[in-house]
Design a protein around this motif. Structure first.
Motif, PDB file in Angstrom:
ATOM      1  N   LYS B  13       9.671  10.396  28.584  1.00  0.00           N
ATOM      2  CA  LYS B  13      11.118  10.590  28.627  1.00  0.00           C
ATOM      3  C   LYS B  13      11.677  10.601  27.200  1.00  0.00           C
ATOM      4  O   LYS B  13      11.054  10.097  26.270  1.00  0.00           O
ATOM      5  CB  LYS B  13      11.781   9.466  29.431  1.00  0.00           C
ATOM      6  CG  LYS B  13      11.523   9.535  30.926  1.00  0.00           C
ATOM      7  CD  LYS B  13      12.303  10.646  31.556  1.00  0.00           C
ATOM      8  CE  LYS B  13      12.237  10.617  33.061  1.00  0.00           C
ATOM      9  NZ  LYS B  13      13.056  11.701  33.685  1.00  0.00           N
ATOM     10  N   THR B  14      12.874  11.131  27.087  1.00  0.00           N
ATOM     11  CA  THR B  14      13.565  11.183  25.803  1.00  0.00           C
ATOM     12  C   THR B  14      14.557  10.039  25.709  1.00  0.00           C
ATOM     13  O   THR B  14      15.120   9.613  26.736  1.00  0.00           O
ATOM     14  CB  THR B  14      14.293  12.532  25.651  1.00  0.00           C
ATOM     15  OG1 THR B  14      13.346  13.587  25.798  1.00  0.00           O
ATOM     16  CG2 THR B  14      14.988  12.646  24.303  1.00  0.00           C
ATOM     17  N   ARG B  15      14.775   9.554  24.507  1.00  0.00           N
ATOM     18  CA  ARG B  15      15.758   8.491  24.292  1.00  0.00           C
ATOM     19  C   ARG B  15      17.090   8.847  24.950  1.00  0.00           C
ATOM     20  O   ARG B  15      17.554   9.983  24.863  1.00  0.00           O
ATOM     21  CB  ARG B  15      15.999   8.276  22.801  1.00  0.00           C
ATOM     22  CG  ARG B  15      15.006   7.369  22.137  1.00  0.00           C
ATOM     23  CD  ARG B  15      15.301   7.232  20.664  1.00  0.00           C
ATOM     24  NE  ARG B  15      15.229   8.521  19.963  1.00  0.00           N
ATOM     25  CZ  ARG B  15      15.555   8.714  18.693  1.00  0.00           C
ATOM     26  NH1 ARG B  15      16.003   7.702  17.972  1.00  0.00           N
ATOM     27  NH2 ARG B  15      15.446   9.895  18.135  1.00  0.00           N
ATOM     28  N   GLY B  16      17.698   7.855  25.601  1.00  0.00           N
ATOM     29  CA  GLY B  16      18.983   8.054  26.245  1.00  0.00           C
ATOM     30  C   GLY B  16      18.892   8.490  27.697  1.00  0.00           C
ATOM     31  O   GLY B  16      19.882   8.371  28.434  1.00  0.00           O
ATOM     32  N   GLN B  17      17.707   8.971  28.104  1.00  0.00           N
ATOM     33  CA  GLN B  17      17.546   9.385  29.495  1.00  0.00           C
ATOM     34  C   GLN B  17      17.408   8.183  30.412  1.00  0.00           C
ATOM     35  O   GLN B  17      17.327   7.024  29.979  1.00  0.00           O
ATOM     36  CB  GLN B  17      16.329  10.302  29.633  1.00  0.00           C
ATOM     37  CG  GLN B  17      16.542  11.711  29.134  1.00  0.00           C
ATOM     38  CD  GLN B  17      15.378  12.611  29.485  1.00  0.00           C
ATOM     39  OE1 GLN B  17      14.198  12.233  29.353  1.00  0.00           O
ATOM     40  NE2 GLN B  17      15.680  13.826  29.919  1.00  0.00           N
ATOM     41  N   GLN B  18      17.359   8.474  31.704  1.00  0.00           N
ATOM     42  CA  GLN B  18      17.189   7.458  32.735  1.00  0.00           C
ATOM     43  C   GLN B  18      15.862   7.718  33.451  1.00  0.00           C
ATOM     44  O   GLN B  18      15.403   8.862  33.542  1.00  0.00           O
ATOM     45  CB  GLN B  18      18.349   7.523  33.722  1.00  0.00           C
ATOM     46  CG  GLN B  18      18.272   6.552  34.876  1.00  0.00           C
ATOM     47  CD  GLN B  18      17.675   7.167  36.132  1.00  0.00           C
ATOM     48  OE1 GLN B  18      17.572   8.368  36.248  1.00  0.00           O
ATOM     49  NE2 GLN B  18      17.263   6.307  37.054  1.00  0.00           N
ATOM     50  N   VAL B  19      15.228   6.659  33.954  1.00  0.00           N
ATOM     51  CA  VAL B  19      13.950   6.807  34.631  1.00  0.00           C
ATOM     52  C   VAL B  19      13.903   5.919  35.877  1.00  0.00           C
ATOM     53  O   VAL B  19      14.537   4.847  35.907  1.00  0.00           O
ATOM     54  CB  VAL B  19      12.778   6.446  33.685  1.00  0.00           C
ATOM     55  CG1 VAL B  19      12.775   4.958  33.341  1.00  0.00           C
ATOM     56  CG2 VAL B  19      11.444   6.870  34.269  1.00  0.00           C
ATOM     57  N   ASN B  77      14.717   0.997  37.906  1.00  0.00           N
ATOM     58  CA  ASN B  77      15.500   1.980  37.173  1.00  0.00           C
ATOM     59  C   ASN B  77      15.789   1.457  35.767  1.00  0.00           C
ATOM     60  O   ASN B  77      16.147   0.282  35.604  1.00  0.00           O
ATOM     61  CB  ASN B  77      16.822   2.258  37.878  1.00  0.00           C
ATOM     62  CG  ASN B  77      16.625   2.788  39.277  1.00  0.00           C
ATOM     63  OD1 ASN B  77      16.153   3.892  39.470  1.00  0.00           O
ATOM     64  ND2 ASN B  77      16.973   1.979  40.259  1.00  0.00           N
ATOM     65  N   ASN B  79      18.093   2.646  32.473  1.00  0.00           N
ATOM     66  CA  ASN B  79      19.085   3.578  31.923  1.00  0.00           C
ATOM     67  C   ASN B  79      19.071   3.548  30.407  1.00  0.00           C
ATOM     68  O   ASN B  79      18.598   2.593  29.791  1.00  0.00           O
ATOM     69  CB  ASN B  79      20.487   3.187  32.420  1.00  0.00           C
ATOM     70  CG  ASN B  79      20.628   3.371  33.906  1.00  0.00           C
ATOM     71  OD1 ASN B  79      20.106   4.321  34.482  1.00  0.00           O
ATOM     72  ND2 ASN B  79      21.333   2.450  34.543  1.00  0.00           N
ATOM     73  N   ALA B  80      19.611   4.629  29.810  1.00  0.00           N
ATOM     74  CA  ALA B  80      19.778   4.684  28.356  1.00  0.00           C
ATOM     75  C   ALA B  80      18.508   4.249  27.630  1.00  0.00           C
ATOM     76  O   ALA B  80      18.508   3.304  26.826  1.00  0.00           O
ATOM     77  CB  ALA B  80      20.958   3.818  27.924  1.00  0.00           C
ATOM     78  N   VAL B 110       8.615   6.763  25.652  1.00  0.00           N
ATOM     79  CA  VAL B 110       9.954   7.249  25.286  1.00  0.00           C
ATOM     80  C   VAL B 110       9.855   7.856  23.897  1.00  0.00           C
ATOM     81  O   VAL B 110       9.403   7.202  22.948  1.00  0.00           O
ATOM     82  CB  VAL B 110      10.981   6.111  25.306  1.00  0.00           C
ATOM     83  CG1 VAL B 110      12.368   6.653  24.974  1.00  0.00           C
ATOM     84  CG2 VAL B 110      11.000   5.425  26.669  1.00  0.00           C
TER      85      VAL B 110
END
Lengths: 113, 111
Positions: B13-19, B77, B79-80, B110
């Motif tokens: 994932k990229t920084r700032g995304q949610q998983v 989950n 976030n961010a 990340v």
């Protein structure tokens, strides 16, 4: 607060020799103690536990551990190590009135043929 | 018995995304806990779910949240996302005061 210390980062033994992995713990109440093993890129596999009763606990794959209340220790032992025992070993503690497990930093065991 | 199963096994994932990470407990288990294992460290407790409620929480920020479903499965989950969230996320299930059984983990990277 509860915590676990595994004083040795690495333990190296020859196959067929005894293996000991050390663990000391700190809890405010009665401890529930566990040993887990982790192989590369895998989850943790349960080996054995101490809840109450006999201080010597026997677990999977020939491992055993001895609970020592006065020394707050729970060392893992195996009388005759195998090359396949090479892995990362974690000691964990849970206070009887708590839900979370607190883990040590782990000890890497290498058994040479 | 399938044991504890987690999905996906790997995630970038990229920084700032949610998983969202998923966990199915071992058959017969009603309690699910989540742990974060950073490289070279022992697992750190995030939280535990029982009867669809968060029963206990470790020292993690509110960006980490979870859910337990009526069939006892669970989601984690985050976030961010921060670079420091890169880790192996482990799900463990148990029944009452029994030992915890762990899944294989989800490796989150990340970037």
């Amino acid at each position: 607060a509860q915590s676990v210390a595994q004083p040795e980062d690495q333990v190296n033994v020859a196959e067929g020799n005894p293996l000991t992995v050390k663990c000391t713990y700190s809890v405010s109440g009665n401890p529930y103690l566990f040993w887990y093993v982790q192989y590369p890129n895998r989850g943790l596999q349960f080996l054995l536990k101490y809840i109450t009763g006999d201080n010597l606990v026997k677990g999977s794959y020939g491992f055993e551990a001895e609970f020592n209340k006065s020394q707050t220790s729970f060392h893992l032992k195996k009388p005759s190590a195998l090359v396949s025992d090479s892995a990362l070993y974690f000691c964990a503690v849970r206070d009887y009135n708590d839900y979370k497990l607190s883990f040590g930093a782990g000890t890497t065991v290498t058994v040479r043929a | 018995d399938a044991g504890v199963t987690q999905s996906p096994t790997h995630l970038i994932k990229t920084r700032g995304q949610q998983v969202t990470l998923r966990c199915s407990p071992k058959s017969g288990h009603d309690t699910v806990s989540w742990y974060q294992q950073a490289l070279g460290q022992g697992p750190q407790f995030i939280f535990q779910y029982y009867e669809e409620e968060e029963r206990q929480r470790g020292n993690f920020p509110d960006r980490f949240s979870g859910h337990q479903f009526p069939n006892y499965s669970s989601e984690l989950n985050v976030n961010a996302l921060l670079l420091g969230d890169s880790a192996l996320y482990l799900c463990a299930s148990s029944f009452y005061a029994g030992e915890a059984f762990f899944g294989q983990g989800t490796r989150l990277t990340v970037v």
